[in-house]
Every structure is written in structure tokens, then in C-alpha cells.
Design a protein around this motif. Structure first.
Motif, PDB file in Angstrom:
ATOM      1  N   CYS A   1      66.291  53.625  84.242  1.00 29.39           N
ATOM      2  CA  CYS A   1      65.673  53.148  82.997  1.00 29.39           C
ATOM      3  C   CYS A   1      65.381  51.649  83.008  1.00 29.39           C
ATOM      4  O   CYS A   1      64.414  51.209  82.396  1.00 29.39           O
ATOM      5  CB  CYS A   1      66.519  53.496  81.774  1.00 29.39           C
ATOM      6  N   PHE A   2      66.192  50.852  83.653  1.00 28.07           N
ATOM      7  CA  PHE A   2      65.923  49.428  83.799  1.00 28.07           C
ATOM      8  C   PHE A   2      66.798  48.915  84.937  1.00 28.07           C
ATOM      9  O   PHE A   2      67.620  49.638  85.493  1.00 28.07           O
ATOM     10  CB  PHE A   2      66.223  48.670  82.495  1.00 28.07           C
TER      11      PHE A   2
ATOM     12  N   ALA B   1      54.623  45.884  85.968  1.00 24.80           N
ATOM     13  CA  ALA B   1      56.068  45.772  85.763  1.00 24.80           C
ATOM     14  C   ALA B   1      56.526  44.370  86.132  1.00 24.80           C
ATOM     15  O   ALA B   1      55.988  43.741  87.050  1.00 24.80           O
ATOM     16  CB  ALA B   1      56.811  46.803  86.607  1.00 24.80           C
ATOM     17  N   ALA B   2      57.523  43.881  85.406  1.00 25.37           N
ATOM     18  CA  ALA B   2      58.046  42.539  85.638  1.00 25.37           C
ATOM     19  C   ALA B   2      59.517  42.602  86.032  1.00 25.37           C
ATOM     20  O   ALA B   2      60.271  43.451  85.545  1.00 25.37           O
ATOM     21  CB  ALA B   2      57.882  41.684  84.378  1.00 25.37           C
ATOM     22  N   LYS B   3      59.902  41.699  86.909  1.00 28.44           N
ATOM     23  CA  LYS B   3      61.304  41.491  87.270  1.00 28.44           C
ATOM     24  C   LYS B   3      61.748  40.194  86.610  1.00 28.44           C
ATOM     25  O   LYS B   3      61.194  39.122  86.880  1.00 28.44           O
ATOM     26  CB  LYS B   3      61.470  41.403  88.790  1.00 28.44           C
ATOM     27  N   HIS B   4      62.746  40.287  85.730  1.00 32.87           N
ATOM     28  CA  HIS B   4      63.234  39.123  85.007  1.00 32.87           C
ATOM     29  C   HIS B   4      64.500  38.564  85.659  1.00 32.87           C
ATOM     30  O   HIS B   4      65.212  39.276  86.379  1.00 32.87           O
ATOM     31  CB  HIS B   4      63.530  39.492  83.556  1.00 32.87           C
TER      32      HIS B   4
ATOM     33  N   PRO C   1      52.260  45.923  90.288  1.00 31.95           N
ATOM     34  CA  PRO C   1      51.681  47.089  89.625  1.00 31.95           C
ATOM     35  C   PRO C   1      52.437  48.363  89.977  1.00 31.95           C
ATOM     36  O   PRO C   1      52.865  48.562  91.117  1.00 31.95           O
ATOM     37  CB  PRO C   1      50.252  47.131  90.181  1.00 31.95           C
ATOM     38  N   LEU C   2      52.642  49.211  88.988  1.00 30.44           N
ATOM     39  CA  LEU C   2      53.094  50.577  89.218  1.00 30.44           C
ATOM     40  C   LEU C   2      51.836  51.428  89.241  1.00 30.44           C
ATOM     41  O   LEU C   2      51.005  51.368  88.327  1.00 30.44           O
ATOM     42  CB  LEU C   2      54.033  51.043  88.111  1.00 30.44           C
ATOM     43  N   CYS C   3      51.696  52.227  90.275  1.00 31.21           N
ATOM     44  CA  CYS C   3      50.464  52.964  90.505  1.00 31.21           C
ATOM     45  C   CYS C   3      50.627  54.429  90.127  1.00 31.21           C
ATOM     46  O   CYS C   3      51.698  55.013  90.339  1.00 31.21           O
ATOM     47  CB  CYS C   3      50.041  52.853  91.967  1.00 31.21           C
ATOM     48  N   PRO C   4      49.575  55.043  89.591  1.00 32.88           N
ATOM     49  CA  PRO C   4      49.682  56.473  89.255  1.00 32.88           C
ATOM     50  C   PRO C   4      49.805  57.304  90.528  1.00 32.88           C
ATOM     51  O   PRO C   4      49.002  57.168  91.450  1.00 32.88           O
ATOM     52  CB  PRO C   4      48.387  56.764  88.500  1.00 32.88           C
ATOM     53  N   TYR C   5      50.841  58.130  90.571  1.00 32.72           N
ATOM     54  CA  TYR C   5      51.054  59.017  91.712  1.00 32.72           C
ATOM     55  C   TYR C   5      49.793  59.843  91.958  1.00 32.72           C
ATOM     56  O   TYR C   5      49.161  60.311  91.019  1.00 32.72           O
ATOM     57  CB  TYR C   5      52.240  59.929  91.420  1.00 32.72           C
ATOM     58  N   PRO C   6      49.370  59.995  93.231  1.00 32.07           N
ATOM     59  CA  PRO C   6      50.078  59.639  94.465  1.00 32.07           C
ATOM     60  C   PRO C   6      49.709  58.291  95.064  1.00 32.07           C
ATOM     61  O   PRO C   6      50.053  58.027  96.215  1.00 32.07           O
ATOM     62  CB  PRO C   6      49.646  60.764  95.400  1.00 32.07           C
ATOM     63  N   THR C   7      48.994  57.425  94.322  1.00 33.57           N
ATOM     64  CA  THR C   7      48.645  56.134  94.887  1.00 33.57           C
ATOM     65  C   THR C   7      49.856  55.211  94.929  1.00 33.57           C
ATOM     66  O   THR C   7      50.829  55.390  94.195  1.00 33.57           O
ATOM     67  CB  THR C   7      47.507  55.469  94.098  1.00 33.57           C
ATOM     68  N   VAL C   8      49.780  54.201  95.791  1.00 34.13           N
ATOM     69  CA  VAL C   8      50.880  53.274  96.023  1.00 34.13           C
ATOM     70  C   VAL C   8      50.301  51.866  96.048  1.00 34.13           C
ATOM     71  O   VAL C   8      49.159  51.652  96.465  1.00 34.13           O
ATOM     72  CB  VAL C   8      51.590  53.596  97.364  1.00 34.13           C
TER      73      VAL C   8
ATOM     74  N   ASN D   1      61.047  46.046  86.709  1.00 29.68           N
ATOM     75  CA  ASN D   1      61.482  47.213  85.939  1.00 29.68           C
ATOM     76  C   ASN D   1      61.188  47.150  84.449  1.00 29.68           C
ATOM     77  O   ASN D   1      61.612  48.038  83.712  1.00 29.68           O
ATOM     78  CB  ASN D   1      62.980  47.445  86.167  1.00 29.68           C
ATOM     79  N   HIS D   2      60.472  46.136  83.999  1.00 25.88           N
ATOM     80  CA  HIS D   2      60.051  46.080  82.598  1.00 25.88           C
ATOM     81  C   HIS D   2      58.548  46.304  82.529  1.00 25.88           C
ATOM     82  O   HIS D   2      57.775  45.564  83.139  1.00 25.88           O
ATOM     83  CB  HIS D   2      60.395  44.719  81.975  1.00 25.88           C
ATOM     84  N   PHE D   3      58.125  47.318  81.783  1.00 29.39           N
ATOM     85  CA  PHE D   3      56.697  47.583  81.624  1.00 29.39           C
ATOM     86  C   PHE D   3      56.463  48.251  80.274  1.00 29.39           C
ATOM     87  O   PHE D   3      57.387  48.803  79.664  1.00 29.39           O
ATOM     88  CB  PHE D   3      56.158  48.462  82.764  1.00 29.39           C
ATOM     89  N   ASP D   4      55.231  48.190  79.792  1.00 33.47           N
ATOM     90  CA  ASP D   4      54.886  48.661  78.448  1.00 33.47           C
ATOM     91  C   ASP D   4      54.069  49.938  78.548  1.00 33.47           C
ATOM     92  O   ASP D   4      52.841  49.902  78.678  1.00 33.47           O
ATOM     93  CB  ASP D   4      54.110  47.573  77.712  1.00 33.47           C
ATOM     94  N   ALA D   5      54.750  51.071  78.483  1.00 29.16           N
ATOM     95  CA  ALA D   5      54.060  52.350  78.564  1.00 29.16           C
ATOM     96  C   ALA D   5      53.429  52.751  77.238  1.00 29.16           C
ATOM     97  O   ALA D   5      52.418  53.455  77.217  1.00 29.16           O
ATOM     98  CB  ALA D   5      55.021  53.439  79.031  1.00 29.16           C
ATOM     99  N   VAL D   6      54.010  52.310  76.125  1.00 29.06           N
ATOM    100  CA  VAL D   6      53.486  52.728  74.819  1.00 29.06           C
ATOM    101  C   VAL D   6      52.103  52.134  74.573  1.00 29.06           C
ATOM    102  O   VAL D   6      51.200  52.818  74.075  1.00 29.06           O
ATOM    103  CB  VAL D   6      54.473  52.339  73.700  1.00 29.06           C
TER     104      VAL D   6
END
Length: 513
Positions: free
Chosen positions: A440-441, A470-473, A488-495, A447-452
Motif C-alpha cells: 500500500c505504501f 509515483a513519487a518517493k518521499h 511513471p507506473l505503466c499500465p500492464y503489460p507495458t513497463v 509509492n505515492h500516486f493519485d489514482a482517484v
């Protein structure tokens, strides 16, 4: 973190008590809500909280600055406690429901503040029972009550949501234009129960690290504990976990072209822990003994049926070793033993050492699986009504088997081919795998990102998310602390791939492919 037929029977006897006369929606001031009985909920209290610092009622978190809000406490159907924070000004016209963790039993206040600050009317719940944490050998009464168990398993978020929408109408005189839900771990399982069984509740859903196959997840915790605790020689002390994790990084970190302390896609990492095996007769912090090597291999492999060899649940990914201390007894004590003693066997003397990974798997799945899991791949109703689903999973999760969301994604798509799956699901379901992210974090990666916000853009503007940043604090528990890295977090299956120019600590210098 189930089957509606069983829950309908369990809760149906209490429904009549809530079949109260309907009321006409009208705007009411905050204090005027106190004592109001709606068809969907009974409001116990409503009070204005002034703008400024606010300490949550249970003392778990203090928010340094919240806007003024109307705090409503209510009971929904079957006595599910609901708490709502309704903006006094600047409401964005939308509802956000928030999920719980673990066995719940309390409102997750720490998730409510950020939603309120974003302008949402936000709702949380205790899932229908009081404090839920238990110790081995302790009876948890709510696990023995069919209604309370069904509420925790599937129903409570729906009860909360129906009540929340009615309270919004009573407070503002109009309904919410859109509704969104976000939860992680057990909250991620709640998110999937909503998408699977109550598809009309939310327009957009974020299911983070979903503990949706709860029975098998408990078995994975049990498997890890057996592998490392039955024989004390197999236990992995902190220094050995650090050794193992650093060896994995040395072998696989740079495979994506960037050496950053994170394994981008652990499926491509084939590090063999036998490479760390101690010389015969030695045991130092710089090597693993043969029993420890065997234990590590068992955790990577995941639980299997000893008779058939069939996989029961995926193993833990390489790169998650940093957090495996939890897998060696802590999760067993907090979740596995209380659940099996109360929910499965109704025997407070049951001992985890005797679990049979052949016979007892089917027993557990059959007895409680339909009540506490949310694993149906049929999301057709949610899709048909225009719902959008984002699922996220940390690759360095120290609790959940990281590849389970990938397996579920393919099950929904009805194909094992990643490219075909993305084509079939791309207009309503996207999975984002987060390299280096813990449960979760936290974790070594961003590990911080805004999905909403991504869901709102997708639902309301039709723009599907092609990346989440995503940000690392400096302090993962404090999102206001300095940002050390974005990715960036990429939509599966991209990396994510570095473009070869610019800082590798900036998301703008990566592409998804």
C-alpha cells in the motif's frame, strides 16, 4: 483483503427493520441532520468541525489543516457504522468512499482527510463490528455472527455507500453527481467486492494491493511461517534478509538499464538463493545455511499442494525480501491464527503447525471462501454501466503475492496473452504494477500516486490513464516531505523505460512500452 446468495439470506431477516418511510430530499444545515431517520440510515449525530488542525476521534491521526466540515455519524442497514465528512463549502459534487485494513472494526480516518481536502463528501465505515484485533486463543464474536461476517466480507461498503448517498441528499438537497471508491489491502478486496457484486455503487474504483482472495492469502502467510519457523534453523534473521535482498539487487537491479535499488520487473529476475549458501559447517551473516536456502526457495515458490504439486497461491517476488520479517510469524499471529481458530474451525485450541495443504485448503475455501473472497472474473455488469477500474500492486509488497493481480487481470480478459488482454480490457480496467513499492505504501521505490484523479479524468472526460506518476518521499509516511524521485507506473503489460537522457529520478525521462 464472495457469493451474494448466502449474504442475502444472512442479512435478509434484518432488512425489514430498515424499511422505514421515505423522506423527501431537502437541504438541511449540519445540526439539523442529528436524529434524522432516512430509509437508508439513522443519523446519530451531526456536528460542524471548524477549519484548521483536526485530531481524528480515535486519536490515530492528526491533520494539520482541514477545511470546515460537517461530521456525521450514522447507522446503516444491519447496524453498520458510517462516518461522513461533508464539506461546509466547496463541495465538488462527488462522493468518495474509503476502505479499511485488516479485520477492520474501525473507521480508517487517515484516508478521509485527503479526500475531504480534495472537495469530496467522504464516507468510511467500521464494517459493522467493533475492535477486531484478536490474539491466538481469543474468541472474536463477530466472526461467529453470520451478518457481521458477511458485512466484513462483502456487504459493509455497499451499506455504507447507500447510506452515504442518502445523507448527501439530505445535507445538500441534491445527490452526488459521481461516486468513487479507493481502498488498499482489505480495502482493495472491498473495492473488488463493489465492482463484482455491487456494480452500480461507484463510477470509478481503485483497488490497491487487493487481498481479494482472502482464504488463499491467509494460506500464503501460513506457508511462509511454516517454511521459516517449524525448524528454527530455517528462520531468516534481519541480517540474512538484508544479505538476500542486496544479492537480488546486485543480480537484477540494472537489467532495465537503470541502477536504482529497484527491480523493475521481478518476473525477469531468476536469482538463485543457493548462490549464497554457506560453506559446509559455517554460518555467518554473509551467507545462508542450507535450511535457510530451502526456506527462501519456499517463499519464492509459494504454497503448493504436497500431493499434487498444484500451486495454491503465487509466491513472493524477488525484490520483496526487505520486508519478509512480517512473513515469519507476525502475520500468522495477527491474522492467520485468529481467522482459522474462529472462522474456519471454531476451535480456539487449533494449532497452525497441523494445517494440511491438501485437505484443509478445500475445507477452508468451501466453508468461508464464498463469504470473504471477491475473485469472480465476471465484471460485465460493472463494465456495462460504464464503470472504470484501476488496480495497483507493488512489486516489493511484503505481504501480498505480487503476481496475483496479474493472474486475475488475465482471468477477466479470458486470455493469457498480455497484448490481447489489454485490448479487451483497456476501456474499463487497467492494472498498474509499481516497482519497489511495498504494501500500500513504502518500500524502496516510488509509492505515492493519485489514482482517484486519474479515475475522475477517465470517467468524466473519457481519457484513460496511460501512466500514473509515483513519487518517493524522504518520509513515505509524510507526503509533504521532500520528493527524492518520481517514476511513471505503466499500465500492464507495458513497463517504464529510461529514454537514455535526463535524470533517472524524473518521471518525464521515462516512457511506457
Amino acid at each position: 483483503m464472495g457469493v451474494k446468495t448466502w449474504m442475502g439470506v444472512a442479512a435478509g431477516a434484518l432488512m425489514a427493520a430498515w424499511a422505514l418511510p421515505a423522506t423527501t430530499a431537502h437541504a438541511a444545515d449540519c445540526a439539523g441532520l442529528t436524529g434524522l431517520t432516512l430509509p437508508e440510515a439513522r443519523i446519530l449525530s451531526a456536528d460542524i468541525v471548524p477549519a484548521g488542525p483536526y485530531k481524528a476521534p480515535d486519536g490515530t491521526v492528526t491533520f494539520p489543516d482541514l477545511p470546515a466540515f460537517c461530521r456525521v455519524v450514522a447507522l446503516a442497514e444491519t447496524n453498520v457504522k458510517v462516518e461522513m465528512w461533508l464539506p461546509q463549502a466547496g463541495w465538488n459534487g462527488r462522493l468518495q468512499g474509503v476502505g479499511n485494513g485488516g479485520f477492520a472494526g474501525a473507521v480508517s480516518y487517515y484516508t478521509m482527510g485527503p479526500a475531504l481536502q480534495a472537495g469530496f463528501a467522504v464516507a468510511g465505515t467500521d464494517t459493522g463490528h467493533g475492535p477486531a484485533e484478536g490474539k491466538p486463543g481469543t474468541r472474536l464474536d463477530w466472526m461467529h455472527d453470520p451478518v457481521q461476517l458477511a458485512n466484513w466480507g462483502h456487504n459493509s461498503i455497499h451499506r455504507m455507500t447507500v447510506a452515504a448517498k442518502a445523507i448527501i441528499r439530505a445535507r445538500y438537497g441534491t445527490g452526488a453527481t459521481r461516486a468513487y471508491f479507493e481502498g488498499c489491502s482489505t480495502g482493495g478486496a472491498q473495492a473488488m467486492a463493489e465492482a463484482e457484486y455491487f456494480p452500480d455503487d461507484y463510477d470509478g474504483i481503485h483497488a490497491g494491493a487487493p487481498g481479494m482472495n482472502y482464504t488463499r492469502l491467509m494460506m500464503s502467510f501460513l506457508w511462509s511461517s511454516r517454511a521459516t519457523l517449524l525448524d528454527p534453523a530455517s528462520t531468516l534473521p534481519p541480517e540474512k534478509l538484508t544479505l538476500l535482498h542486496q544479492a537480488v539487487l546486485a543480480a537484477c537491479d540494472a537489467a532495465d538499464g537503470v541502477k536504482d535499488g529497484v527491480v523493475e520487473d521481478p518476473r525477469a529476475c531468476h536469482f538463485d538463493p543457493a548462490a549464497l549458501q554457506c560453506a559446509p559447517g559455517t554460518d555467518t551473516a554473509a551467507c545462508l545455511t542450507p535450511p535457510q536456502v530451502t526456506a527462501v526457495q519456499a517463499l519464492y515458490a509459494g504454497p503448493r499442494n504436497p500431493r499434487t504439486g498444484e500451486a495454491i497461491y503465487p509466491g513472493l517476488a524477488r525484490g520483496s525480501e526487505w520486508g519478509w520479517d512480517l512473513q515469519q510469524g507476525k502475520l500468522l499471529e495477527a491474522y492467520v491464527i485468529p481467522l482459522f481458530q474462529n472462522m474456519v474451525y471454531d476451535d480456539l485450541t487449533w494449532r497452525w503447525q497441523g494445517f494440511d495443504f491438501d485437505h484443509d485448503v478445500a475445507l477452508t475455501d468451501g466453508k468461508v471462501g464464498p463469504i470473504i473472497t471477491a475473485v469472480t472474473p465476471d465484471l460485465s455488469a460493472f463494465h456495462a454501466r460504464g464503470g472504470k477500474l484501476i488496480m495497483s500492486q507493488g512489486w516489493a509488497d511484503q505481504l501480498n503475492a505480487q503476481t496475483y493481480p496479474i493472474e486475475y487481470y488475465h482471468a477477466v480478459a479470458g486470455t493469457k496473452d498480455p497484448a490481447q488482454a489489454r485490448v479487451r480490457l483497456g476501456d474499463y480496467f487497467r492494472l498498474f504494477m509499481a516497482p519497489g513499492m511495498g504494501h500500500c505504501f513504502g518500500g524502496p521505490g516510488p509509492n505515492h500516486f493519485d489514482a482517484v484523479t486519474a479515475l475522475r479524468t477517465w470517467v468524466e472526460q473519457g481519457k484513460a490513464p496511460d501512466r500514473l506518476v509515483a513519487a518517493k518521499h524522504a518520509d513515505d509516511r509524510d507526503p509533504t516531505s521532500p520528493v527524492l524521485r518520481t517514476r511513471p507506473l505503466c499500465p500492464y503489460p507495458t513497463v517504464a523505460h529510461w529514454t537514455g537522457t535526463g535524470s533517472t529520478d524524473e518521471a518525464a525521462n521515462f516512457t511506457c512500452r
